[in-house]
Design an enzyme around this catalytic site. Structure first.
Site, mmCIF file in Angstrom:
data_model
loop_
_atom_site.group_PDB
_atom_site.id
_atom_site.type_symbol
_atom_site.label_atom_id
_atom_site.label_comp_id
_atom_site.label_asym_id
_atom_site.label_seq_id
_atom_site.Cartn_x
_atom_site.Cartn_y
_atom_site.Cartn_z
ATOM 1 N N ASP A 43 0.983 -1.056 -0.088
ATOM 2 C CA ASP A 43 -0.003 0.042 -0.093
ATOM 3 C C ASP A 43 0.960 1.342 0.011
ATOM 4 O O ASP A 43 1.646 1.576 0.842
ATOM 5 C CB ASP A 43 -0.754 0.111 1.195
ATOM 6 C CG ASP A 43 -1.730 1.272 1.269
ATOM 7 O OD1 ASP A 43 -2.797 1.108 0.699
ATOM 8 O OD2 ASP A 43 -1.473 2.167 1.917
ATOM 9 N N TYR A 48 2.222 9.980 0.270
ATOM 10 C CA TYR A 48 3.656 9.287 0.752
ATOM 11 C C TYR A 48 4.856 9.746 0.102
ATOM 12 O O TYR A 48 5.897 9.613 0.682
ATOM 13 C CB TYR A 48 3.410 7.704 0.924
ATOM 14 C CG TYR A 48 2.215 7.445 1.656
ATOM 15 C CD1 TYR A 48 1.396 8.138 2.246
ATOM 16 C CD2 TYR A 48 1.870 5.988 1.583
ATOM 17 C CE1 TYR A 48 0.263 7.796 3.166
ATOM 18 C CE2 TYR A 48 0.801 5.530 2.179
ATOM 19 C CZ TYR A 48 -0.274 6.274 2.827
ATOM 20 O OH TYR A 48 -1.137 5.624 3.507
ATOM 21 N N LYS A 73 -3.083 5.725 -3.768
ATOM 22 C CA LYS A 73 -4.044 6.741 -3.684
ATOM 23 C C LYS A 73 -3.865 8.159 -4.231
ATOM 24 O O LYS A 73 -2.820 8.632 -3.954
ATOM 25 C CB LYS A 73 -4.209 6.812 -1.952
ATOM 26 C CG LYS A 73 -4.318 5.562 -1.141
ATOM 27 C CD LYS A 73 -4.349 6.121 0.295
ATOM 28 C CE LYS A 73 -3.981 4.554 1.226
ATOM 29 N NZ LYS A 73 -2.518 4.256 1.088
ATOM 30 N N HIS A 104 -7.867 9.418 -1.807
ATOM 31 C CA HIS A 104 -7.368 9.330 -0.391
ATOM 32 C C HIS A 104 -7.984 9.988 0.622
ATOM 33 O O HIS A 104 -8.461 9.276 1.854
ATOM 34 C CB HIS A 104 -5.937 10.072 -0.140
ATOM 35 C CG HIS A 104 -5.036 9.620 0.619
ATOM 36 N ND1 HIS A 104 -3.713 9.610 0.620
ATOM 37 C CD2 HIS A 104 -5.158 8.856 1.863
ATOM 38 C CE1 HIS A 104 -3.238 9.121 1.391
ATOM 39 N NE2 HIS A 104 -4.105 8.906 2.463
#
Length: 272
Positions: A43, A48, A73, A104
């Site tokens: 994931d 990120y 996401k 997200h």
């Protein structure tokens, strides 16, 4: 490996490896270690900043692309921005498709954001679509306008907030419930609850292993994150036991409907 069938017929592993707050410099090595440990669900997210490194780890692993389920996401809002952003994610990832792409968190233009994902799905860039941090009302708004049904909602879920209400709603819509922060994101004392520790001792397992087993038995996908290799191995090694019904009921009793940080406020149960 335990899997769950999504509403479009593809299968997703029920335990994965999360990369939230893993800096890019550490992502490749840790994701590669996770893949070598046996994880087949990874994931990541645009937010990120480590999509490229997840792609590098997948390449370096030598595993066939179709043997690893990769989620990202989008944090974009609207059709054009989302379409452009997803193409940039694919370039960073350096593989032909993502298995699952999730919005997200809700923004002001979720319908158009989701429409861009639907077009990506039809173009073969994505194998399934999902949501994250969407409450029941917000999920239903997407469903009502969708031409491709969302397959999943990824929401904060752990022993202190078991999300029974959202779980029932998602199940009724044929959607999968996925947990982020299943181990409480390292909150002090989270895994030291005496009730949890006692159950874990009975199975000769760690409190983290029992927590993950509990969620999976409830039909919830989990994506624990750790940079500790022993914890990474332990978290994955939960297929050799099942919790007895009495212990499931005991752990259900720990549900305080309590979020770690209260974000987003729309997920609080008085908001939907």
């Amino acid at each position: 490996m335990e899997t769950v069938e999504l509403n479009n017929g593809i299968f997703m592993p029920m335990i994965g490896y999360g990369t939230y707050r893993t800096v890019p410099a550490m992502t490749t090595a840790n994701v590669l270690q996770a893949l070598r440990t046996g994880y087949r669900l990874i994931d990541t997210a645009q937010y990120y900043g480590n999509e490229a490194e997840v792609g590098e780890a997948l390449t370096e692993s030598g595993l066939p692309r179709d043997q690893v389920f990769v989620t990202t996401k989008v944090q974009t809002s609207g059709y054009a921005e989302t379409k452009r952003g997803l193409d940039e994610s694919l370039r960073r990832f350096n593989h032909d498709y993502f298995d699952l792409v999730i919005i997200h968190w809700p923004t002001g233009n979720d319908a158009e954001t989701y429409r861009a994902l639907e077009d990506a799905y039809r173009d073969g860039k994505v194998r399934a679509l999902g949501l994250s941090n969407f409450n029941a009302r917000q999920v239903q708004a997407i469903i009502d306008g969708a031409t491709v049904m969302p397959a999943l909602d990824q929401i904060e879920t752990h022993l202190n907030w078991q999300q029974k209400r959202m779980h029932a709603y998602l199940t009724s819509r044929g959607m999968v419930h996925e947990s982020y922060a299943p181990l409480g994101e390292g909150q002090p004392g989270f895994l030291d609850n005496p009730v949890l520790v006692k159950v874990a001792q009975r199975y000769h397992k760690t409190p983290a292993q029992v927590t993950l087993r509990f969620l999976i038995q409830e039909g919830i996908v989990v994506i624990p994150k750790t940079l500790n290799r022993q914890h990474m191995a332990d978290n994955f090694a939960i297929a050799d036991f099942a919790l007895e019904p009495a212990d499931v009921r005991t752990l259900e009793g720990l549900d305080a409907r309590q979020s770690i940080d209260g974000w987003p406020a729309a997920m609080q149960e008085d908001q939907y």
